[in-house]
Structure formats: structure tokens, C-alpha cells
Design a protein around this motif. Sequence first.
Motif, PDB file in Angstrom:
ATOM      1  N   GLY A  64     -15.209   5.451   9.837  1.00 48.17           N
ATOM      2  CA  GLY A  64     -16.508   5.304   9.833  1.00 48.17           C
ATOM      3  C   GLY A  64     -17.178   4.545   8.566  1.00 48.17           C
ATOM      4  O   GLY A  64     -18.659   4.657   8.509  1.00 48.17           O
ATOM      5  N   GLU A  65     -16.532   4.248   7.656  1.00 46.25           N
ATOM      6  CA  GLU A  65     -17.166   3.626   6.497  1.00 46.25           C
ATOM      7  C   GLU A  65     -16.484   2.206   6.190  1.00 46.25           C
ATOM      8  O   GLU A  65     -15.208   1.968   6.689  1.00 46.25           O
ATOM      9  N   ARG A  66     -17.099   1.377   5.473  1.00 40.36           N
ATOM     10  CA  ARG A  66     -16.618   0.199   5.064  1.00 40.36           C
ATOM     11  C   ARG A  66     -16.183   0.437   3.616  1.00 40.36           C
ATOM     12  O   ARG A  66     -16.774  -0.478   2.680  1.00 40.36           O
ATOM     13  N   LYS A  67     -15.282   1.237   3.205  1.00 45.39           N
ATOM     14  CA  LYS A  67     -14.741   1.519   1.809  1.00 45.39           C
ATOM     15  C   LYS A  67     -13.037   1.782   2.195  1.00 45.39           C
ATOM     16  O   LYS A  67     -12.599   2.290   3.181  1.00 45.39           O
ATOM     17  N   TRP A  68     -12.485   1.392   1.103  1.00 43.84           N
ATOM     18  CA  TRP A  68     -11.041   1.352   0.949  1.00 43.84           C
ATOM     19  C   TRP A  68     -10.848   2.906   0.940  1.00 43.84           C
ATOM     20  O   TRP A  68     -11.232   3.744   0.033  1.00 43.84           O
ATOM     21  N   ASP A  69      -9.656   3.306   1.538  1.00 44.41           N
ATOM     22  CA  ASP A  69      -9.025   4.632   1.569  1.00 44.41           C
ATOM     23  C   ASP A  69      -7.626   4.206   0.497  1.00 44.41           C
ATOM     24  O   ASP A  69      -6.845   3.987   0.875  1.00 44.41           O
ATOM     25  N   GLU A  70      -7.983   5.017  -0.872  1.00 46.43           N
ATOM     26  CA  GLU A  70      -6.848   4.598  -1.684  1.00 46.43           C
ATOM     27  C   GLU A  70      -5.736   5.373  -1.324  1.00 46.43           C
ATOM     28  O   GLU A  70      -4.545   5.070  -1.699  1.00 46.43           O
ATOM     29  N   GLU A  71      -5.972   6.516  -0.802  1.00 48.84           N
ATOM     30  CA  GLU A  71      -4.736   7.481  -0.377  1.00 48.84           C
ATOM     31  C   GLU A  71      -3.790   6.634   0.682  1.00 48.84           C
ATOM     32  O   GLU A  71      -2.684   6.634   0.345  1.00 48.84           O
ATOM     33  N   LYS A  72      -4.270   6.225   1.432  1.00 52.98           N
ATOM     34  CA  LYS A  72      -3.763   5.432   2.486  1.00 52.98           C
ATOM     35  C   LYS A  72      -2.858   4.084   1.845  1.00 52.98           C
ATOM     36  O   LYS A  72      -1.674   3.873   2.222  1.00 52.98           O
ATOM     37  N   ILE A  73      -3.896   3.537   1.025  1.00 57.16           N
ATOM     38  CA  ILE A  73      -3.289   2.168   0.532  1.00 57.16           C
ATOM     39  C   ILE A  73      -2.079   2.490  -0.499  1.00 57.16           C
ATOM     40  O   ILE A  73      -1.157   1.699  -0.414  1.00 57.16           O
TER      41      ILE A  73
END
Length: 598
Positions: A194-203
Motif C-alpha cells: 500500500g506504499e511507494r517505499k522500498w521494503d528493506e527486509e524483502k530486498i
Amino acid sequence: MFKVEDFWMEHEDFRKLVQQQWKNNQGQNIWEQWSENYNNFKSQVSEWSNRNLTNAIEVITPLVSTTMNNELIKNVSMQEVEAAVFGLGASKAPGPDGLNGRQIQDNIVMAHEAFHFILNHYTEASGQMINTMKSGIVFSKGMDRLHQKTSAWQVGNGENINMWFDRWLCSNEKIWPLNNVQLDLKVKNLLKDGERKWDEEKIRHLVDLNTARYILATQINETGPDKVIWPYAIDGNYSVKSGYHCAIKDCLSQEEGTSRSREQDSKLWNSIWKAKVQPKVRNFIWKLCKNAIPVRDNLARRKMKVDNQCPICLKEIETTEHCFIFCEKAKAIWFGSLFQWANPNEANLSIVDWIEDRILFLSNATEDAERFCAYFFNLLWALWKSRNEFCFEGNKEDPINILARVEVLTNEFLACHNANSNRDSNSSVTDINSDVWSPPSVGVVKINVDAAMEIDKCRGALSVVVRDHKGEVLTGSVKRFPCVSVLQAEGLAVKEAVMMCSALDIKEAIIESDCKLVVDFCNDRYKSWQLETILEGTNELLRSNNGIKVNWISRKKNMVADFLAREAIKNTLCCTWVWCPPVRLRALLLKDKYPKLF
């Protein structure tokens, strides 16, 4: 016309008219008589021949019918053009463009519907407007491969971008997929729900640390969809010029067998373009290194009918190396010069390698390297000029005179250049108040921003400091973030200042940055697809609030923000710097506040 004249002269009435007019005015002066008879005759012929020819025209059968006329003036159809193009003989003589029938048929597709179909889909995908009224389009066989290899994506919602096989990273590279990964993974799967922000944990779970840095440094368009861009143009739109240069680089990168590296060439070009010689000499040396000088061997290899023998010594073929190194006159000049080179090219190097070797030798072996490099370049220029004067004017100049002229030319240019440098340095010393920060008017705050970079760590930092009309610090902010370019960091600094104005409900503010590209973008004077991703929402806020301005200032007037950004990148600022600034920051603030005391 001649047939009509014959018809008149054979006509009986015409004969009577001539006789009657020519017998008038007998007994006058012969010249007056001739002139008057001639004028009368001309007027009578005009009256006699001006008769109604309608009846004659009606009985003439027209050879060009109405149907034929309509065929001649109607618009040319695509079928006719296609038939004409593909009806050319394969070996037909080429036209001015150099293309024969086979080349034209292999490279041109003229299909009206397909042309509009392709352009409509391209404009929809890229946002670039195209004139669809053109009648044809040229497809190069390698353009599809080049487009797939070089085009990139601007990340929006991430729904259309494949994580592994599309080019979307800020480093303009693709990510190599690891084992046991989902190959159809989309970029949207790397964003928070729901956001346009990177998910550091997934990356960090999917890629290595270095790739994760590049992903986190890639900016996301806050409002728009995914968009195809051309990363080799500033505004992100494809142009023929940028595509041509990209294709040339692509071809050069595929060439094998080259013995020179790009780093070597870069050092050589820097030495040439920074040399203290006239611009025409620098251009000549560059052409010489590219073997683009019209010596006779080069002309002969380009199919010109010339004698490729050296015009000076008449012993060997005039190659570039022979003309400037091995010819008897060239050897005499090198030996008589300040260098006293008896055998200047013992290793038998090519001209470009030899020039690079001589520059390196002069830079390391002499104290006054700048002067000797200039002297070396001027000698090469004088050799070529002397050779041309002999070939085209028959003037054979003595090597001693050439050496004397080169030394005078070198000394005069260096003296003039040094004098201009001293004059510029003296003129730059101005009033101290012109290089200091100036406070805003009452009721307006001034916000200074700056950014710093650690390129090897893909890390940037920004600083924002807010001051009132008295020069007192009201608030401020410093941040560290993933980043790959200075332009990106400077854009984020301005964005932080605008967001701060919105959060604190500041109506009147002047935002100052020392990055002119960012300032011009905020004022609609510059277009950049990189800044568009960062500042699209920021520009909308600036347009809706006329009280907030973005201005450019010099680095000397932005020392406080510059200091904060450099300290932030090193992570040495304490969290209380706003109300308890460190000594160095306090000194800079006082200098801005009381410039006359410093």
C-alpha cells in the motif's frame, strides 16, 4: 511559334498588309520613313492577328482527357510508392544518398496502417509526441536490439517492471537472478504494501548487499505509473542524436583487438586539451592522434589518385609516422630542438602511442613540463605547416628558422596566458560582502540546503538550516540516505526543505541551493527525468504556494549548509546541533550574521 509565323507569312491578307504599309510615306528621310513604317506595320499586324479563335479551338480534338488530368493531379497512394520502391533493380545505380535498390528495399518499410499503429503505441508507452503525418519510417536492423539493451524504466507502481530482466536500477544495470528465485517477480513485490517505499527486509532477502544499496538508492515516482525512458538524454526522451551516439558506443564496445584502454585515451585527451597552446594547435594534435591528417598515404588509402611518396625526401611512403618522425627534415628538427632527440622513436611506435610516450617523458623528466609540452605540440604543428608550404607554394624553410619561430610562439603564448591568469585573479578580489550570506526581510525565513556524497558506499547526506531576518537558527535537519549521484542528493535536499515548509505551515520562505540544475528545474527552466522522479510532487507544492521561492547562491554564501552536509555524511553531528551548535558551526553562523567582524 514558328509554325504560326509561317502561317501568317503565307496568308494573302498578311502579304497585302505588308505591301500597303511599306509603300506609305514615300519621299521622306530613309531612316524616318523606315521607323514610321515599322511602327505602323506593327500596330496593323496586332489588329489583324487579334481575331476570335473560338471556332478554331472547338474543332481541335484534345489529346489529354479529363480522366488523364485527374490521374495526374491525384495524391500518390502508398501502393504506388511501394510498387515504385520494390520495383527498383537490386543493383540499380545509387542516388545522392548512396543507397542502391537492394539497400532501400532492405531498410525501408512503407505501410501506412502499420506506421500509425507503431507510433501510437510508442507515444502511449514513452509519452513522447510524434508527428504522425509523416509518410514513412526507417527501421534499422540493429535498432530493436539496441532499444532493448539501452532503454530503461522509471519506477512508479512497479507493476510493469520485471525485477530481473528489465533495466530499472539507478545504476542502469540489470540484476543477475540468484538460484531458486521467482523469475517473473515484479518490482512492486519489493515495495511495502500500500506504499511507494522500498521494503528493506524483502530486498536484502533477495539480493546481495551491493545490489540492495542500488535498489534503495533508486527513486520511486510518488504519483505516476511505470514509465519507459531513454536514460542517455537529460529529459528522458529519445532523440536521433543521442541514439546515434549510443549506437556508436555500442559498436565500439564490441570491437576486439584494440590495444588501448579507455583510461589511456582519457589521460591523453586531457593532456592535449589542457595544453597551453593555441586552440588550432590542440585541434591539430587531436586529429594527428586520430590519424586524420591528410598525408599522402592516408589520401591514397581513401582511393584518391595521388603519389604516396614523401614530397620532402622522395624516398619512402608518406605515412603519418614518416612525416612527423622518420623523415630527414623531421629528424633534423627533433635533433636541433631543445630535446635533442637523435632517434625519437626507437621502439617504432604508432603516432598516437609515440605522442603519449613523449608527453609522459616530458611530464616526468622536466621541471617545467607545461612549457615543454607546449613546445612539443608547437613543433608538430610547425612541421605540418612547413610541409604544406613546400607542397603547395614551393617554399623550403630552413629547420633553424622553424625552431626559432616555434620557441618564440611558445614563449609569447605562455606569457600572454599567464598575464591573463593574473588579471583574472586580481579582478576576482572584490568586496568581502559580495560573498557572504544575506538575511531575509522581516516575516520571511531563509532556508539553506546542501548535500554531500560517498560514491563508493552509495550513500548521501543532506542538510537543511532555517534562519530568520536576524540570522538566528530557528530549526534544521540532516539526513543520510542511499544515493548514487550528486544531482539526486541535491534534489532530495530541496525536497526536504519544501516538505519542512509544508509541515511547519511556513507561507513565506526563500530556499537557497548551490546546485543550479536543481534550482532551474524547480523554476521550470530545466528538464531532467532523474529530478522529475524526485521533485514532481515538490514542484506542485511550489506552484500552489507563491510565497516559497527557490533561488541559487554560490558555495561561499552556503557555507553553513555545506558544513552540515559534510559532517552528516561522516555521522559526526550530535542531535542537539540546532540549539547547541559545535564550535566550527557556531563560527560560520557568526560570520554570516556579522560579516564585517571577519
